[in-house]
Design a protein around this motif. Sequence first.
Motif, PDB file in Angstrom:
ATOM      1  N   SER A  54      76.073 -29.351   6.045  1.00 26.62           N
ATOM      2  CA  SER A  54      75.260 -28.906   4.786  1.00 26.62           C
ATOM      3  C   SER A  54      75.260 -29.656   3.685  1.00 26.62           C
ATOM      4  O   SER A  54      74.391 -29.626   2.784  1.00 26.62           O
ATOM      5  CB  SER A  54      75.875 -27.419   4.223  1.00 26.62           C
ATOM      6  N   LYS A 243      67.438 -32.815  -1.791  1.00 26.91           N
ATOM      7  CA  LYS A 243      65.981 -32.868  -1.781  1.00 26.91           C
ATOM      8  C   LYS A 243      65.184 -31.913  -2.583  1.00 26.91           C
ATOM      9  O   LYS A 243      65.381 -30.627  -2.674  1.00 26.91           O
ATOM     10  CB  LYS A 243      65.860 -32.189  -0.329  1.00 26.91           C
ATOM     11  N   ASP A 246      61.422 -28.955  -0.642  1.00 25.11           N
ATOM     12  CA  ASP A 246      61.685 -28.433   0.416  1.00 25.11           C
ATOM     13  C   ASP A 246      60.594 -27.760   1.214  1.00 25.11           C
ATOM     14  O   ASP A 246      60.014 -27.025   0.708  1.00 25.11           O
ATOM     15  CB  ASP A 246      63.056 -27.329   0.221  1.00 25.11           C
ATOM     16  N   ASP A 247      60.298 -28.178   2.555  1.00 21.05           N
ATOM     17  CA  ASP A 247      59.077 -27.293   2.803  1.00 21.05           C
ATOM     18  C   ASP A 247      59.271 -26.264   3.862  1.00 21.05           C
ATOM     19  O   ASP A 247      58.557 -26.002   4.904  1.00 21.05           O
ATOM     20  CB  ASP A 247      58.393 -28.827   3.876  1.00 21.05           C
ATOM     21  N   SER A 248      60.573 -25.747   3.556  1.00 21.46           N
ATOM     22  CA  SER A 248      60.779 -24.726   4.628  1.00 21.46           C
ATOM     23  C   SER A 248      60.004 -23.537   4.442  1.00 21.46           C
ATOM     24  O   SER A 248      59.203 -23.330   3.471  1.00 21.46           O
ATOM     25  CB  SER A 248      62.322 -24.197   4.258  1.00 21.46           C
ATOM     26  N   GLU A 249      59.942 -22.432   5.102  1.00 16.96           N
ATOM     27  CA  GLU A 249      58.954 -21.131   5.037  1.00 16.96           C
ATOM     28  C   GLU A 249      59.542 -20.465   3.796  1.00 16.96           C
ATOM     29  O   GLU A 249      58.320 -20.052   3.013  1.00 16.96           O
ATOM     30  CB  GLU A 249      59.365 -20.286   6.259  1.00 16.96           C
ATOM     31  N   LYS A 252      57.889 -22.697   1.052  1.00 12.81           N
ATOM     32  CA  LYS A 252      56.440 -22.568   1.057  1.00 12.81           C
ATOM     33  C   LYS A 252      55.963 -21.417   0.416  1.00 12.81           C
ATOM     34  O   LYS A 252      54.753 -21.297  -0.529  1.00 12.81           O
ATOM     35  CB  LYS A 252      55.868 -22.680   2.460  1.00 12.81           C
ATOM     36  N   LYS A 331      68.280 -15.356   7.681  1.00 14.26           N
ATOM     37  CA  LYS A 331      68.931 -16.621   7.905  1.00 14.26           C
ATOM     38  C   LYS A 331      69.500 -17.399   6.700  1.00 14.26           C
ATOM     39  O   LYS A 331      69.414 -16.571   5.797  1.00 14.26           O
ATOM     40  CB  LYS A 331      67.949 -17.786   8.680  1.00 14.26           C
ATOM     41  N   ALA A 333      69.662 -19.063   3.389  1.00 10.00           N
ATOM     42  CA  ALA A 333      68.816 -19.422   2.356  1.00 10.00           C
ATOM     43  C   ALA A 333      69.337 -20.431   1.305  1.00 10.00           C
ATOM     44  O   ALA A 333      70.498 -20.278   0.857  1.00 10.00           O
ATOM     45  CB  ALA A 333      68.205 -18.252   1.703  1.00 10.00           C
ATOM     46  N   LYS A 337      68.221 -23.936  -4.718  1.00 15.02           N
ATOM     47  CA  LYS A 337      66.774 -24.174  -4.847  1.00 15.02           C
ATOM     48  C   LYS A 337      65.898 -23.013  -5.166  1.00 15.02           C
ATOM     49  O   LYS A 337      64.780 -23.006  -6.007  1.00 15.02           O
ATOM     50  CB  LYS A 337      66.143 -25.127  -3.616  1.00 15.02           C
TER      51      LYS A 337
END
Length: 458
Positions: A54, A243, A246-249, A252, A331, A333, A337
């Motif tokens: 991580s 980062k 972040d383009d995670s679900e 977004k 999951k 998170a 961020k």
Amino acid sequence: MEEKKESFKILMFPWLAHGHIFPYLELAKRLSTTHHFTMYLCSTTVNLDSIKSSILSEDDAAASVKLVELHMPSPPQLPPHLHTTSNLPSHLLLTLMKTFQESRSSFSDIMDSLKPDLVIFDVYQPWAPKIASSKGIPSIYFSTSGATALSFLHHLYTVGSGATFPFPAISLPDDDLPRRLALLAQNLKDADDDFAYGAMARSTDIVLSKSSRYVEKKYADYLSALSKKQIVCTGPLIAADAKKHDDSEIMKWLNGKTLDSTIYISFGSECFLSKKQIAEIAKGLDLCDANFLWVIRFPAEEAGTGIRLIEEELPAGFLERVKERGLVVSKWAPQTKILDHPSIGCFVSHCGRSSITESMYFGVPVIAMPMNVDQPMNAQLMVELGVGVEVEKDHENGVYVGEEVAKAMNRVMVEKNALYEGLRSRARRLCETMREKEGEEVNEVAQQLFKICAKNKK
């Protein structure tokens, strides 16, 4: 020409919980990269793997910290992947604590091999400073609980009653936490009959506290008077995001929400809600029209196995009713961020120490739903600072009910009245102060540690 300072080796030894390990790691990173120390962090394999996956892959600063494996027994009910409190079933916590005590010989061997100049230890291994002392090595206690909770508990230990604590914003029933702490003491080897099992008394000259002196000064000063040790605040110790985008679900989804419009709900990685508690929070969200992101965690052996599925834990039809304004995930998170995202307007939290520190650091008001241990005191601190409100419990059975959850959410997020504006403005000012002073506080830690190491070398 500036004289080069001697470099010292420091061994960090946190308890096996992420809420302890990551503050230790973050302090180690800062001392290693900007000061004259070689830093080592000792923990079990599963925790070290978590650090590597991580953090090390994203953060070059962490690569400067050397990781040292602690060998711990593995009884049948506690295989190596459960040598951590993260996602640990609650009934195995005492088993983990008892087993951890059996790692003393491994820790002693590590010290013989590394020959550190200083050990920084945690509260649940009172044998660690004793081993260090037997080898002529100074040791420092680093409390991740913060100065507020620690000063109250020390007062309670010293005086016998919290009623005379000089800061009335903080209170607990006299027989609540001490009873639990006494139970833990029975499972700790070499625990002294002293406050914090002797951790503060055995700490060399100073005690480190994961606090900002500019936030908790009066509590740190009172703790210093009680313990007769200088309390040195480390600052918030928030890990920098490697980062920024972040383009995670999750990210977004948050990008599609407007400024300050969304409630973030999370009870950390070690606080697992019952089906009844989940239903009451869901009821509160049904009675509140705000957007929300809800992270629900289950113990490791239940997550992803079909034993507890989100769809089955939530009330019938809930996900369909809230699909336009809510996202529920089970999951991991990226909490920092999320809190740093402009759409987040408040944080519904159990008020673990890491969570309240992060909320202050990112200027996000808190709706407090404390569950146990030091969390009620953390919640009271947020209310005292004017950056949080606490959900009222049902007076008859002492549990949270949906109507009270909704009332708190609506007061903060929907009504958007003077209460919200005050919470938000104070949270932002607190954020600015903590960020402005954090480098100064780490520098003070470094100076104190260097002084202790140098003195011991003479």
